[in-house]
Design an enzyme around this catalytic site. Structure first.
Site, PDB file in Angstrom:
ATOM      1  N   HIS B  77      28.215  49.150  29.112  1.00 27.51           N
ATOM      2  CA  HIS B  77      28.106  48.802  30.531  1.00 27.51           C
ATOM      3  C   HIS B  77      29.147  47.745  30.885  1.00 27.51           C
ATOM      4  CE1 HIS B  77      26.439  47.304  34.329  1.00 27.51           C
ATOM      5  NE2 HIS B  77      26.356  46.099  33.784  1.00 27.51           N
ATOM      6  N   ASP B 106      57.889  50.686  48.614  1.00 21.18           N
ATOM      7  CA  ASP B 106      57.028  51.150  47.521  1.00 21.18           C
ATOM      8  C   ASP B 106      56.964  50.036  46.490  1.00 21.18           C
ATOM      9  OD1 ASP B 106      55.694  52.693  45.446  1.00 21.18           O
ATOM     10  OD2 ASP B 106      56.340  54.470  46.550  1.00 21.18           O
ATOM     11  N   TRP B 142      30.163  43.315  24.483  1.00 23.38           N
ATOM     12  CA  TRP B 142      31.540  43.538  24.925  1.00 23.38           C
ATOM     13  C   TRP B 142      32.465  42.462  24.370  1.00 23.38           C
ATOM     14  CZ3 TRP B 142      35.159  40.985  28.148  1.00 23.38           C
ATOM     15  CH2 TRP B 142      34.726  39.780  28.685  1.00 23.38           C
ATOM     16  N   SER B 169      48.166  49.328  30.043  1.00 22.96           N
ATOM     17  CA  SER B 169      48.105  49.702  31.453  1.00 22.96           C
ATOM     18  C   SER B 169      48.113  48.459  32.340  1.00 22.96           C
ATOM     19  CB  SER B 169      46.847  50.533  31.697  1.00 22.96           C
ATOM     20  OG  SER B 169      46.523  50.551  33.057  1.00 22.96           O
ATOM     21  N   SER B 170      47.290  47.475  31.983  1.00 25.74           N
ATOM     22  CA  SER B 170      47.204  46.258  32.805  1.00 25.74           C
ATOM     23  C   SER B 170      48.511  45.487  32.798  1.00 25.74           C
ATOM     24  CB  SER B 170      46.099  45.338  32.275  1.00 25.74           C
ATOM     25  OG  SER B 170      44.859  45.927  32.468  1.00 25.74           O
ATOM     26  N   HIS B 253      38.477  33.810  29.399  1.00 28.90           N
ATOM     27  CA  HIS B 253      38.278  33.023  30.604  1.00 28.90           C
ATOM     28  C   HIS B 253      39.287  33.335  31.701  1.00 28.90           C
ATOM     29  CE1 HIS B 253      35.751  30.642  32.947  1.00 28.90           C
ATOM     30  NE2 HIS B 253      36.832  30.206  33.532  1.00 28.90           N
ATOM     31  N   GLU B 255      40.562  36.064  32.096  1.00 30.93           N
ATOM     32  CA  GLU B 255      40.088  37.380  32.526  1.00 30.93           C
ATOM     33  C   GLU B 255      39.071  37.258  33.661  1.00 30.93           C
ATOM     34  OE1 GLU B 255      40.779  40.456  31.947  1.00 30.93           O
ATOM     35  OE2 GLU B 255      38.994  41.466  32.721  1.00 30.93           O
ATOM     36  N   TYR B 257      39.017  35.045  35.905  1.00 31.51           N
ATOM     37  CA  TYR B 257      39.728  34.764  37.158  1.00 31.51           C
ATOM     38  C   TYR B 257      40.590  35.938  37.586  1.00 31.51           C
ATOM     39  CZ  TYR B 257      37.739  30.271  36.603  1.00 31.51           C
ATOM     40  OH  TYR B 257      36.824  29.274  36.464  1.00 31.51           O
ATOM     41  N   SER B 268      40.149  36.049  52.173  1.00 30.95           N
ATOM     42  CA  SER B 268      41.042  35.239  53.010  1.00 30.95           C
ATOM     43  C   SER B 268      41.786  36.089  54.038  1.00 30.95           C
ATOM     44  CB  SER B 268      42.058  34.499  52.142  1.00 30.95           C
ATOM     45  OG  SER B 268      41.398  33.727  51.182  1.00 30.95           O
ATOM     46  N   HIS B 302      34.100  26.696  26.894  1.00 29.75           N
ATOM     47  CA  HIS B 302      32.783  26.512  27.527  1.00 29.75           C
ATOM     48  C   HIS B 302      31.914  27.764  27.364  1.00 29.75           C
ATOM     49  CE1 HIS B 302      34.481  27.914  31.687  1.00 29.75           C
ATOM     50  NE2 HIS B 302      33.970  28.919  31.060  1.00 29.75           N
ATOM     51  N   HIS B 303      32.500  28.842  26.843  1.00 27.17           N
ATOM     52  CA  HIS B 303      31.691  30.017  26.524  1.00 27.17           C
ATOM     53  C   HIS B 303      31.027  29.863  25.166  1.00 27.17           C
ATOM     54  CE1 HIS B 303      33.254  32.495  29.871  1.00 27.17           C
ATOM     55  NE2 HIS B 303      34.329  31.755  29.713  1.00 27.17           N
ATOM     56  N   THR B 328      37.918  25.475  43.654  1.00 29.17           N
ATOM     57  CA  THR B 328      37.037  26.538  44.151  1.00 29.17           C
ATOM     58  C   THR B 328      36.298  26.057  45.390  1.00 29.17           C
ATOM     59  OG1 THR B 328      36.760  27.094  41.831  1.00 29.17           O
ATOM     60  CG2 THR B 328      35.410  28.279  43.394  1.00 29.17           C
ATOM     61  N   LYS B 331      38.405  26.248  48.420  1.00 28.38           N
ATOM     62  CA  LYS B 331      38.467  27.596  48.991  1.00 28.38           C
ATOM     63  C   LYS B 331      37.253  27.872  49.870  1.00 28.38           C
ATOM     64  CE  LYS B 331      41.526  30.056  46.028  1.00 28.38           C
ATOM     65  NZ  LYS B 331      42.212  30.648  47.147  1.00 28.38           N
ATOM     66  N   ARG B 450      19.374  36.708  26.501  1.00 29.16           N
ATOM     67  CA  ARG B 450      20.014  37.927  26.994  1.00 29.16           C
ATOM     68  C   ARG B 450      20.132  38.942  25.856  1.00 29.16           C
ATOM     69  NH1 ARG B 450      26.451  36.421  27.360  1.00 29.16           N
ATOM     70  NH2 ARG B 450      26.593  38.568  28.076  1.00 29.16           N
TER      71      ARG B 450
END
Lengths: 303, 536
Positions: B77, B106, B142, B169-170, B253, B255, B257, B268, B302-303, B328, B331, B450
């Site tokens: 998932h 283009d 994951w 690809s990315s 991390h 990722e 963002y 915005s 922090h993870h 943040t 924003k 979890r």
């Protein structure tokens, strides 16, 4: 320090309110429980106070931000004839909402740092227990007690048989039927051999794992600690109130990750010492028997 | 002026034949569409998996699946939703909108653009095929933490190669976006005049280039640990399982963002349109985005506050993480101030954008709480974290994507959607997404870890409510598909400027946008840009 004093007071007040809200010292998970447990140790009280402080800060900021949004959505509708103004910049405002959050964050970081330093002080413990995570059970070894090494006291602690029967796919058994002596539903939160600890004694844990990473977590103690193969982590606790405290493995460790609970049984010091002595004696007897058994076939082979 | 130039494109012939049009396409609009269709299919697949998860968790006791299959579902998932849905959807939006927003004909590298899309179906065919293999799909989460992930079967190799393909690809997509933005802006479209969506994507693209190779390195080490006897992460061979987590989260991390900065850009664009007022603090928004991107590289641990880092490490990562709240916050405050003294209307894109601001902020609040290390020792690996990242990823990233689709749909298709049905879709999602995720905060705080397939009865009530929310949410892709299909077929014709307050170059070309736009660069009129005059 005055600043710290305020935080201490606020923290104590919040901890007290939390105790009141969550009810009793048993403090194991309750149906409809909304908030973190305040726990049963100084550490868990401090952690709870930090949690509540951060929560109220968020509530405060939320009221300001969401309030402003709601006012804007109500007052500045085109359907009410609102005409858009043209401005798009204000150095003063932007400075304001950079500086104020910095101050708020410092206000949170300060007590958090102090709590963290407190939690990191694993020294001068009266007792050491080694915790090893296995798929999918825990092993507890009593290393020393009051400065003296403990002689061979250690055991495996795994999910109790009743929960294990109920949790099988399609067992047809009712999870609500699993109750302990006090009527608390201990489905998946009960083990065959709980970790027995003395009340009022500072216990140092050394935590590791044998196969994959696990995490040892009893919410009432205020922390969890990853158990990692090849690495030894340490943590400590001092629980004053005798009781049964339940937790679970908190790091995904394979198919039965959800089925390796933790139960800590805290008993008065004297009772613990008796228990420990009995365990040591039993261990010694068993050891002697095993040695004797090992020796017999060896001699027979020689003959 | 620009309309004039655009309508003079007489090369509007789309290639004939399905293969020529879609398989061999080098057109940024068609490739954008492909990405978005792909992302929609992946949302459905990932959503079905979450349906299995929530169905099993609806009641205590095991009713539907074996625990190992449950772990396969949580693992797949996440991989499908992150790499298959959210990221490709944002790339699709970038493909469609970046050239239109900067006045480019283009993307800079159209053939590579084709390739970066067409890698993805193969990558996900590899990944999803593992579900049908002996031994099953990857089930180690994951995050693929060793040693657990290495206990899986050969599905692990397929997962790793799939990740390599997605990474390629990315990276190609990111290079393309950077090359387009830096080289192909119409004259007069200075960097600090670009729409915020373009800015956030430019910064996101740099993040992608920086961290996707790190992920590739990490999973390659897993591969050699499993098959070639290395011991990078194997303690028995002198390796360190925690080192994997450091490497993974150095990717992981940023990722996070990568999946939220483009959302900031979308919101915005939308809020000024429906507030009929220029975006407040344009430059501050750009700098805040850059600032968040920088901070994303120094907060990874922090993870992993509970792995047993030294005190100094815990403190550093706590302080750095708390700092993220500042840009943040800037924003969020700027969006609210943009609405202040505007002239607001609440068409569907605006509703999703406002929902984004509110619900993403709630996810931000739990983020601040998670940054407090002592409290994180309790939250880590509980449903509180699950609630947190679903608030930022579903009501954050996904809601912004839906907002963007409603916002630019008239430009893409030349048709308006049915406003009444779209509002129903919005309110339905708004109710059920909160029924789904809000109770998970309580579950986590009460002590539910979890990634468990079964739980004590104390957690039964909120799990039941959460599952009800999930089943409600599972209907939303069907609703959305129906609304868009109906619009495409029967919708009212859309104007070139489909929204009264819409500004920016994309609204100067006809709706639907012709196959080729801006073959001659448009003339930039500063006051016609979405954020207004930013010379001060």
């Amino acid at each position: 320090m005055k600043f710290g004093g305020i935080w201490r007071k606020a923290g104590a007040w919040m901890a007290a309110a939390g105790m009141l809200a969550s009810g009793v010292a048993s403090a194991n998970p309750q149906p409809w429980q909304l908030n973190l447990t305040a726990g049963v140790t100084d550490t868990s009280h401090k952690v709870y106070a930090m949690h509540m402080a951060a929560f109220w800060v968020c509530v405060g900021i939320g009221i300001v931000v969401f309030g402003a949004m709601i006012v804007a959505m109500v007052r500045f509708r085109k359907s009410k004839g609102a005409v858009a103004e043209k401005w798009s910049h204000s150095t003063k405002l932007e400075l304001l909402w950079t500086v104020i959050p910095v101050l708020i964050l410092i206000g949170l970081a300060w007590p958090a740092t102090k709590t963290l330093i407190y939690m990191a002080s694993t020294g001068s413990a009266d007792m050491t227990v080694k915790i090893t995570g296995y798929q999918w059970k825990w092993r507890y070894d009593y290393v020393d007690y009051q400065g003296k090494p403990v002689n061979r006291v250690g055991f495996i602690s795994k999910l109790d048989a009743q929960s294990d029967r109920i949790r099988q796919l399609g067992s047809g058994l009712d999870p609500w039927s699993a109750k302990d002596a006090d009527g608390y539903n201990d489905y998946l939160l009960n083990v065959d051999h709980p970790l027995v600890l003395p009340a009022g004694v500072k216990v140092r844990f050394v935590v590791t794992a044998d196969d994959v990473i696990h995490a040892w977590w009893v919410p009432q103690l205020g922390w969890k600690q990853d158990a990692i193969p090849g690495i030894i982590n340490d943590q400590w606790t001092k629980i004053d109130e005798p009781g049964i405290y339940r937790g679970q493995c908190a790091e995904l460790c394979g198919q039965d990750h959800g089925f390796m609970p933790i139960v800590v049984k805290v008993v008065p010091k004297a009772e613990f010492e008796q228990w420990l002595a009995a365990q040591e004696a039993a261990g010694a007897t068993e050891q002697a028997a095993r040695t004797a058994q090992a020796n017999v076939p060896a001699r027979a082979g020689q003959g | 002026m620009a309309t004039h130039a655009a309508t003079h494109d007489h090369h509007d012939e789309k290639p004939e034949g399905f293969l020529d049009r879609w398989l061999f396409t080098t057109n940024h609009k068609d490739i954008g569409t492909l990405y978005l269709v792909f992302a929609f299919i992946m949302v459905c697949i990932g959503g079905a998996m979450s349906g299995v998860i929530r169905a099993e968790l609806m009641k205590p006791g095991m009713q539907l699946v074996q625990p190992y299959f449950f772990n396969e579902m949580t693992t797949m998932h996440a991989l499908v939703m992150i790499f298959g849905a959210i990221m490709p959807a944002f790339v699709g939006l970038a493909n469609w909108m970046v050239p239109l927003m900067i006045g480019a004909p283009d993307m800079a590298l159209p053939r590579m653009n084709n390739w970066s899309f067409w890698i993805l179906p193969f990558a996900f065919a590899l990944l999803l095929s593992t579900l049908f293999m002996a031994g099953g799909a990857p089930a180690g989460g994951w995050t693929m933490y060793p040693p657990l992930v290495l206990q899986g079967g050969n599905a692990i190799a397929f997962m790793i190669f799939a990740i390599h393909l997605m990474g390629i690809s990315s990276i190609m997509g990111a290079i393309n976006i950077i090359a387009t933005i830096l080289n192909m802006r119409a004259p007069g479209m200075d960097l600090l005049k670009m729409p915020l969506f373009v800015w956030t994507w430019l910064i996101t693209a740099f993040l992608l280039i920086a961290v996707m190779p790190v992920l590739a390195g990490a999973v390659t080490m897993l591969l050699t640990d499993k098959y070639f006897g290395t011991s990078f992460f194997n303690a028995a061979g002198g390796g360190d399982p925690v080192m994997y987590q450091h490497i993974f989260w150095f990717f992981g991390h940023p990722e996070v963002y990568i999946m939220i900065l483009p959302a900031f850009g979308i919101v915005s664009e939308i809020i000024p349109t429906f507030a009929r007022k220029p975006l407040f603090g344009y430059r501050a928004m750009v700098y805040a985005t850059a600032c968040i991107a920088f901070l994303s590289f120094i907060v990874w641990a922090h993870h992993m506050f509970t792995v047993g880092m030294p005190l100094g490490g815990e403190l550093f990562f706590m302080y750095a993480t708390m700092l993220i709240a500042i840009p943040t916050g800037v924003k969020v405050f700027n969006w609210v101030t943009t609405m202040w003294r505007g002239s607001l209307t609440f068409e569907t894109p605006m509703r999703w954008a406002i929902a984004f601001v509110i619900l993403f902020t709630i996810g931000g609040f739990s983020g601040v709480m998670l940054a407090i290390v002592p409290a994180d020792f309790q939250y880590q690996d509980t449903y509180f974290v699950v609630a947190h990242f679903h608030y930022v990823l579903v009501t954050g990233a996904l809601f912004s994507i839906i907002a963007a689709i409603y916002y630019w749909w008239p430009k893409w298709t030349g048709r308006m959607y049915n406003e009444k049905w779209a509002k129903f879709h919005f309110w339905w999602s708004m109710v059920f997404v909160n029924v789904l995720f809000f109770p998970q905060h309580f579950l986590g705080l009460a002590g539910m870890p979890r990634r468990i397939p079964d739980y004590n009865v104390a957690f039964a009530d909120f799990n039941f409510i959460s599952s009800i929310g999930a089943f409600g949410m599972l209907l939303t892709p069907i609703m959305f598909f129906f609304i868009l299909w109906h619009s495409k077929k029967y919708g009212a014709k859309a104007d070139a400027r489909s929204w009264e307050g819409a500004k920016g170059l994309e609204w100067t070309v006809p709706s639907p946008a012709p196959h080729h736009t801006f073959s001659t660069p448009p003339v930039i009129d500063d006051s016609a840009l979405a954020h207004g005059d930013v010379t001060h």
